[in-house]
Design an enzyme around this catalytic site. Structure first.
Site, short mmCIF file in Angstrom:
data_model
loop_
_atom_site.label_atom_id
_atom_site.label_comp_id
_atom_site.label_asym_id
_atom_site.label_seq_id
_atom_site.Cartn_x
_atom_site.Cartn_y
_atom_site.Cartn_z
N GLN A 146 0.85 -1.19 0.00
CA GLN A 146 0.00 0.00 0.00
C GLN A 146 0.89 1.25 0.00
O GLN A 146 2.00 1.24 0.53
CB GLN A 146 -0.90 0.02 1.23
CG GLN A 146 -1.75 -1.23 1.41
CD GLN A 146 -3.05 -1.18 0.65
OE1 GLN A 146 -3.51 -0.12 0.23
NE2 GLN A 146 -3.66 -2.34 0.44
N ASN B 108 0.09 -12.21 6.66
CA ASN B 108 0.74 -11.19 5.83
C ASN B 108 0.40 -9.79 6.32
O ASN B 108 -0.74 -9.50 6.67
CB ASN B 108 0.32 -11.38 4.37
CG ASN B 108 0.83 -12.70 3.81
OD1 ASN B 108 2.00 -12.82 3.46
ND2 ASN B 108 -0.03 -13.70 3.77
N HIS C 100 2.51 -16.87 -0.42
CA HIS C 100 2.19 -16.06 0.75
C HIS C 100 2.24 -16.86 2.05
O HIS C 100 2.58 -16.31 3.10
CB HIS C 100 0.79 -15.44 0.59
CG HIS C 100 0.73 -14.27 -0.33
ND1 HIS C 100 0.78 -14.39 -1.70
CD2 HIS C 100 0.62 -12.94 -0.06
CE1 HIS C 100 0.71 -13.18 -2.25
NE2 HIS C 100 0.62 -12.29 -1.28
N GLY D 26 0.77 -20.64 -2.47
CA GLY D 26 2.03 -21.32 -2.18
C GLY D 26 3.19 -20.38 -1.95
O GLY D 26 4.28 -20.83 -1.58
N ALA E 152 3.46 -8.02 -3.57
CA ALA E 152 2.45 -7.06 -4.00
C ALA E 152 1.21 -7.80 -4.50
O ALA E 152 1.00 -7.97 -5.70
CB ALA E 152 3.01 -6.17 -5.11
N ASP F 62 -6.56 -11.92 -3.50
CA ASP F 62 -5.78 -10.69 -3.34
C ASP F 62 -4.99 -10.41 -4.62
O ASP F 62 -3.87 -9.89 -4.58
CB ASP F 62 -4.85 -10.78 -2.14
CG ASP F 62 -4.25 -9.41 -1.75
OD1 ASP F 62 -4.79 -8.38 -2.16
OD2 ASP F 62 -3.21 -9.40 -1.05
#
Length: 373
Positions: free
Chosen positions: A140, A217, A249, A247, A306, A271
């Site tokens: 972010q 995360n 994150h 696989g 990201a 996401d």
């Protein structure tokens, strides 16, 4: 339309042989044997599994477009791509940006709900940012991070009533839980991008947090002396948690442990960002920041993960490969996310009266067909 001889994942998430009748986009009947006239449309599903359409409540973009583009064309492109991956409902997800950009993006989502796009249904907004902690901002953009501002949130919510289904907050930035306690009356409040420890997380849940954005995360890790957010979530039945199952994150071993502990409180999200479904190695954009994709992993220039380039169908197949029962994996990508946004009476499972959002899978879990009206 009638589907016969199906290996159907029923409303209890158990596979059984059944026929299903669809009328007007709704499930009219599910039975062991449905009669039909010669002139009726009948599809023989022998050898195939029929499961609910997937529900992605956290997705920024895919196929080259992003929620923050704030155009109908972008959401239409996302919807058309997602339906090919078995996703029949999704929540376009905003990012930390200026107030004006967020309002424009939410307005665009609202417009696409009033006048639906072709493909997967747009079912609401997931407002991720700007109420997060800079130290855990992840991908972010720090320039637009602000303290939780209920007046701003309420203004956006009221302009497009009912469109915001999820809002994220870092509880350490929310003095006395004022934002959480008020926002929970309007939508699901999720803890995200936070430095919160165990005690603060428990307090936030007491205030009204009932959802955790991408568990593990953008938060502190779990340890035996400082359990943090993860430890609080493990033991508190009042909260559900998102997991990204690409696989990258989360390690497969940790995913197995998480599903064993959380059970029906784990929900699968992608996401994903605009590079999902596109070639690797090129430069993409996420919230005004450059992103490169290599070996299935999207990162900023400094190496920060990201978002992802996955989708729910791919994640379900990953989970099965990692050792999660197929029924549980599908439930985590259908009914549980539908519950998180308060739409489980309409979508998320195969039940009489619900929308007939169906995915047909072969023995290798490849998508054969998707039904969505």
């Amino acid at each position: 339309m009638k589907l016969i001889n199906a290996h159907l994942l029923n409303e209890n998430f158990v596979f059984s042989k059944a026929d299903i009748e669809i009328d007007g986009g709704r499930i009219k009947q599910i039975s062991e044997k449905i009669s039909f006239a010669p002139e009726e449309t009948v599809i023989d599903c022998t050898g195939y599994r029929i499961v609910p359409g997937f529900v992605d409540v956290h997705i920024h973009g895919c196929a080259g477009t992003d929620t923050m583009d704030a155009t109908r064309e972008s959401l239409q492109n996302m919807a058309k791509y997602l339906i090919t991956k078995g996703v029949t409902s999704f929540c376009p997800t905003t990012m930390t940006a200026s107030k004006e950009e967020i309002i424009t993006a939410v307005k665009n989502v609202n417009d696409c709900m009033v006048n639906p796009c072709e493909g997967a249904a747009v079912v609401g907004v997931n407002m991720e940012g700007p109420f997060i902690a800079e130290k855990r901002k992840g991908a972010q953009k720090a320039d637009y991070i602000i303290r939780p501002d209920f007046a701003f949130f309420k203004d956006v919510y009221d302009q497009f009533e009912g469109v915001i289904k999820l809002v994220d907050v870092a509880p350490e930035e929310d003095k006395d839980g004022e934002f959480i306690r008020q926002a929970k009356e309007l939508c699901t409040v999720s803890l995200a991008h936070t430095t919160a420890d165990y005690a603060l997380t428990k307090q936030a849940i007491d205030y009204g947090v009932s959802h955790i954005t991408h568990l593990y995360n953008a938060m502190a890790g779990f340890s035996h002396r400082e359990p943090g957010v993860v430890g609080a979530v493990f033991e508190d039945e009042r909260v559900r948690a998102e997991v990204i199952c690409d696989g990258h994150h989360i390690h497969p071993s940790v995913l197995r442990t998480t599903f064993r502990i959380l059970g029906d409180r784990a929900l699968v999200v992608s996401d994903s960002m605009r590079a999902a479904g596109l070639p690797e190695g090129e430069k993409y954009d996420l919230g005004g920041q450059g992103v490169t994709v290599r070996n299935g992993l999207a990162t900023l220039d400094d190496g920060t993960i990201a978002g992802s380039v996955t989708n729910l169908h791919e994640e379900i197949r990953n989970l099965v490969k990692f050792g999660i029962p197929l029924e549980q994996a599908i439930k985590a990508a259908t009914l549980i996310p539908a519950k998180a946004i308060g739409l489980d009476n309409e979508i998320g499972s195969l039940s009489v009266g619900k929308k007939a959002d169906l995915v047909m899978l072969d023995e290798n879990l490849e998508i054969v067909a998707v039904y969505h009206e």
